[in-house]
Design a protein around this motif. Structure first.
Motif, short mmCIF file in Angstrom:
data_model
loop_
_atom_site.label_atom_id
_atom_site.label_comp_id
_atom_site.label_asym_id
_atom_site.label_seq_id
_atom_site.Cartn_x
_atom_site.Cartn_y
_atom_site.Cartn_z
N SER A 1 0.65 -1.27 0.04
CA SER A 1 -0.09 -0.07 -0.23
C SER A 1 0.87 1.32 0.16
O SER A 1 2.11 1.24 0.40
CB SER A 1 -0.84 0.07 1.32
N GLU A 2 0.22 2.30 -0.31
CA GLU A 2 0.84 3.46 -0.26
C GLU A 2 0.22 4.86 0.38
O GLU A 2 -0.99 4.70 0.24
CB GLU A 2 1.21 4.17 -1.86
N VAL A 3 0.81 5.59 0.91
CA VAL A 3 0.21 6.64 1.70
C VAL A 3 0.91 7.86 1.52
O VAL A 3 2.14 8.21 1.39
CB VAL A 3 0.11 6.50 3.38
N LEU A 4 0.24 8.96 0.58
CA LEU A 4 0.92 10.23 0.08
C LEU A 4 0.13 11.20 0.66
O LEU A 4 -1.12 11.20 0.83
CB LEU A 4 1.00 10.10 -1.39
N ILE A 5 0.80 12.33 0.74
CA ILE A 5 0.26 13.75 1.15
C ILE A 5 0.09 14.60 -0.17
O ILE A 5 1.08 14.77 -0.96
CB ILE A 5 1.14 14.52 2.17
N ASP A 6 -1.25 15.04 -0.35
CA ASP A 6 -1.50 15.62 -1.53
C ASP A 6 -2.24 16.81 -0.99
O ASP A 6 -3.47 16.97 -0.82
CB ASP A 6 -2.66 14.82 -2.45
N GLY A 7 -1.65 17.97 -0.72
CA GLY A 7 -2.21 19.18 -0.14
C GLY A 7 -2.53 18.85 1.28
O GLY A 7 -1.85 18.94 2.07
N GLU A 8 -3.92 19.22 1.54
CA GLU A 8 -4.46 19.01 2.82
C GLU A 8 -5.14 17.74 2.82
O GLU A 8 -6.03 17.45 3.66
CB GLU A 8 -5.36 20.10 3.05
N THR A 9 -4.69 16.72 2.01
CA THR A 9 -5.68 15.43 2.07
C THR A 9 -4.39 14.31 2.05
O THR A 9 -3.36 14.54 1.69
CB THR A 9 -6.39 15.23 0.70
N LEU A 10 -4.90 13.06 2.53
CA LEU A 10 -4.04 12.03 2.51
C LEU A 10 -4.73 11.03 1.34
O LEU A 10 -5.97 10.68 1.65
CB LEU A 10 -3.90 11.29 3.64
N VAL A 11 -3.69 10.51 0.64
CA VAL A 11 -4.15 9.39 -0.42
C VAL A 11 -3.70 8.13 -0.17
O VAL A 11 -2.38 7.84 -0.15
CB VAL A 11 -3.77 9.86 -1.99
N ILE A 12 -4.53 7.24 -0.03
CA ILE A 12 -4.28 5.67 0.39
C ILE A 12 -4.79 4.84 -0.57
O ILE A 12 -5.67 4.97 -1.23
CB ILE A 12 -4.96 5.14 1.86
N THR A 13 -3.76 3.94 -1.30
CA THR A 13 -3.99 3.04 -2.26
C THR A 13 -3.42 1.63 -1.86
O THR A 13 -2.37 1.48 -1.25
CB THR A 13 -3.08 3.34 -3.41
N VAL A 14 -4.57 0.93 -2.10
CA VAL A 14 -4.22 -0.59 -1.42
C VAL A 14 -4.54 -1.31 -2.69
O VAL A 14 -5.27 -1.09 -3.30
CB VAL A 14 -5.15 -1.05 -0.32
N PRO A 15 -3.90 -2.62 -2.67
CA PRO A 15 -4.14 -3.64 -3.75
C PRO A 15 -5.61 -4.29 -3.72
O PRO A 15 -6.03 -4.22 -2.65
CB PRO A 15 -3.26 -4.61 -3.62
N GLY A 16 -6.04 -4.34 -4.80
CA GLY A 16 -7.41 -5.31 -4.72
C GLY A 16 -8.58 -4.04 -4.88
O GLY A 16 -8.38 -2.97 -5.16
N GLN A 17 -9.72 -4.56 -4.84
CA GLN A 17 -11.05 -3.91 -5.27
C GLN A 17 -11.78 -3.53 -3.91
O GLN A 17 -12.83 -3.04 -3.92
CB GLN A 17 -11.68 -4.57 -6.13
N ASP A 18 -11.30 -3.78 -2.85
CA ASP A 18 -11.97 -3.55 -1.49
C ASP A 18 -11.29 -2.41 -0.88
O ASP A 18 -10.23 -2.25 -0.48
CB ASP A 18 -11.82 -4.78 -0.71
N GLY A 19 -12.15 -1.29 -0.86
CA GLY A 19 -11.82 0.00 -0.02
C GLY A 19 -11.97 0.01 1.42
O GLY A 19 -11.48 1.07 1.96
N ALA A 20 -12.76 -1.12 2.04
CA ALA A 20 -12.75 -0.88 3.46
C ALA A 20 -11.61 -0.66 4.26
O ALA A 20 -11.63 -0.26 5.20
CB ALA A 20 -13.78 -2.03 3.75
N LEU B 1 -7.85 2.13 7.74
CA LEU B 1 -6.65 2.77 8.10
C LEU B 1 -6.58 4.11 8.30
O LEU B 1 -5.68 4.56 9.15
CB LEU B 1 -5.82 2.41 6.79
N GLY B 2 -7.56 4.89 7.67
CA GLY B 2 -7.82 6.26 7.86
C GLY B 2 -8.74 6.74 8.99
O GLY B 2 -8.76 7.92 9.15
N GLN B 3 -9.10 5.79 9.82
CA GLN B 3 -9.91 6.09 10.97
C GLN B 3 -9.33 6.57 11.86
O GLN B 3 -7.95 6.41 12.34
CB GLN B 3 -10.52 4.98 11.67
N THR B 4 -9.68 7.68 12.63
CA THR B 4 -8.88 8.46 13.82
C THR B 4 -8.29 7.64 14.75
O THR B 4 -7.25 7.60 15.35
CB THR B 4 -9.78 9.59 14.35
N ALA B 5 -9.33 6.51 15.46
CA ALA B 5 -9.06 5.60 16.24
C ALA B 5 -8.53 6.38 17.59
O ALA B 5 -7.77 5.91 18.36
CB ALA B 5 -7.68 4.85 15.89
N ARG B 6 -9.45 7.27 18.16
CA ARG B 6 -9.06 8.05 19.44
C ARG B 6 -9.87 6.98 20.39
O ARG B 6 -11.31 7.44 20.48
CB ARG B 6 -9.53 9.48 19.28
#
Length: 515
Positions: free
Chosen positions: A68-87, A92-97
């Motif tokens: 997987s890849e995690v990139l900063i794009d401006g004020e956003t984070l872009v996460i790319t994971v293999p496969g067709q399941d975005g869950a 991974l982007g859940q705050t988890a506080r």
């Protein structure tokens, strides 16, 4: 036996699939954009974005080498994971506080389905998200929710508790004030809770103690951990004073578990979060608690399919190139070493089989994905396995040049070669380990593949190549220099022996004449 065990696990465990997981560059993947939302609507700081990127990358590492890849794009984070399941990317982007709050009141949600909720509630397939909209709108919704759901006025609390409808779109997710009460829902939307101010924050969890597993006695999945420092004493005091009451474990305002305290928990003892969890949900929750909360809350966009950057054609080309290289090595080994070349070929076949089987199992259990960089690492590693054979075979030839028999040369050559083989593999493994620790993305996958193949090389050489040669020296046919490819070396040894005898005879004659 190792090969049989490996492929037995491949065929009879898990989903029983026999193909490895492919990376984004070969099969495509899913991309999710996480937009940062702050309570006051201001822009997130670069430091906070970088910290969030680092935590998400660490969560990915906790799930295994997933490509997987995690990139900063401006004020956003872009996460790319293999496969067709975005869950997985949204999880991974859940705050988890994580907060622990006392339960002051609880009642069925007005919009709850007719079912009997468990004391511990399960996480949804889709993680809770923040409300959509621009930053100013989101900030206004957060402030409005705090005014009603975090009010300290009893009348406002009673009215909100009776009317609050549960929704996965919660403006307070990751934005609730810890020193205020909170009205929120269970993760399944069945129960509305009135919770007191925070007792313990998630930062007090000892990350090294977090583990997820199946409780055989209770027949349920759960996450266990221990609090550290003062929080451990605070939790012990609270459980001692609150026997018979509920404590809520709140993750981004969602109550994931609200167990009744049956007995006091001594300081330093393990605590568990349980409910109707699945194995995957327990793994994700443990991963989030282990690596901490994000410094920002994020709104996750819809998952978008990303096409393969290289495609299956590149995979086929890489595999064909590797097969051609291995075939060339085998043909050369057979022509140059004969019997030793046959053993080298069998050893390479064993190595390839082990690598493939382990690759399938790693994809199944730690989400390792095969990309083109990893294929290159495996091919280089298998090539180094061939180097180990050559070191050993040349040691055997050196011993035979000195006049030793094939039987003696195999044993003495192994004693001299194994240290060289271990040293060479140790250097390769150290290089792979350093590269893995310092690299990111596909380079990390290359280093992992190289290190894994290096380890398997030692298994093959020590448990197959050397034992096979030890068996060969017991056979008269296989020990025949004309058949095992060592005839020329035997002739060289004989010529050297004759020359040495001739020189010894000459020295004897000279000494006799002198006398």
């Amino acid at each position: 036996m190792l090969v049989v065990l490996c492929f037995t696990l491949v065929m009879f465990t898990g989903d029983r699939g026999n193909t490895p997981r492919l990376g984004v560059d070969l099969q495509g993947g899913t991309r999710v954009v996480l937009s940062a939302i702050t309570p006051d609507g201001s822009s997130p700081s670069p430091d906070a974005l970088e910290q969030a990127q680092e935590i998400i990358a660490t969560r990915i590492n906790g799930l295994g080498v997933a490509g997987s890849e995690v990139l900063i794009d401006g004020e956003t984070l872009v996460i790319t994971v293999p496969g067709q399941d975005g869950a997985q990317a949204r999880t991974l982007g859940q705050t988890a506080r994580m907060y622990v709050r006392p339960v002051l009141n609880a009642q069925p949600a007005p919009n709850a389905e007719q079912s009997s909720p468990d004391e511990g509630t399960a996480t949804e397939d889709e993680p809770r998200a923040t409300l959509p909209g621009d930053a100013d709108e989101a900030a206004a919704l957060i402030e409005e929710a705090r005014g009603t759901r975090q009010s300290e006025d009893p009348e406002t609390q009673a009215a909100t508790l009776a009317e609050h409808e549960c929704s996965p779109l919660d403006p307070l997710a990751g934005n609730d004030l810890p020193d205020k009460p909170l009205i929120t829902c269970s993760n399944d939307g069945q129960v509305v809770y009135l919770l007191g101010p925070v007792l313990i924050e998630g930062e007090a969890i000892d990350s090294g103690s977090v583990s997820g597993g199946y409780n055989q006695q209770q027949a349920r999945w759960e996450v266990s951990f221990r609090f550290q420092g003062q929080a451990s004493d605070d939790w012990a005091a609270f459980t001692r004073q609150s026997v018979g009451q509920q404590a809520a474990f709140v993750l981004d305002t969602a109550v994931v578990s609200a167990p009744v305290i049956r007995d006091p928990t001594p300081a330093g003892s393990a605590t568990s979060i349980s409910g109707n969890f699945t194995e995957e949900e327990v793994r994700d929750l443990a991963n989030q608690l282990r690596y901490g909360a994000l410094p920002l809350s994020f709104e996750a966009s819809q998952a978008q399919t990303v096409s393969a950057t290289l495609g299956l054609a590149s995979l086929e080309a890489g595999l064909i190139a590797g097969a051609i290289g291995l075939l060339a090595v085998l043909l050369y080994a057979l022509a140059y070493y004969r019997l030793l070349g046959v053993i080298a070929g069998l050893s390479l076949a064993i190595a390839v089989g082990l690598v493939y089987g382990v690759l399938v199992l790693l994809g199944r259990y730690i989400n390792f994905t095969l990309d083109l960089a990893a294929i290159a690492g495996f091919i280089i590693g298998i090539g180094m396995t061939a180097d180990s054979f050559i070191v050993y075979f040349e040691r055997i030839k050196d011993e035979m040049r000195e006049g030793r028999s094939f039987r003696s040369a195999v044993e003495r050559g192994w004693q001299r070669a194994r240290r060289t083989i271990m040293t060479g593999n140790a250097v390769s493994f150290l290089a792979a380990a350093i590269l893995y620790l310092l690299a990111v993305g596909q380079v990390k996958g290359f280093a992992f593949a190289l290190g894994l193949t290096t380890v398997l090389d030692l298994f093959v050489v020590f448990l197959f190549t050397y034992p096979m040669l030890s068996l060969a020296i017991r056979s008269r046919i296989l020990s025949n220099p004309r058949l095992n490819g060592l005839g020329a070396i035997t002739d060289v040894a004989r010529e050297r022996a004759q020359q040495e005898q001739a020189r010894a005879g000459s020295r004897t004659n000279v000494e006799g004449a002198t006398a």
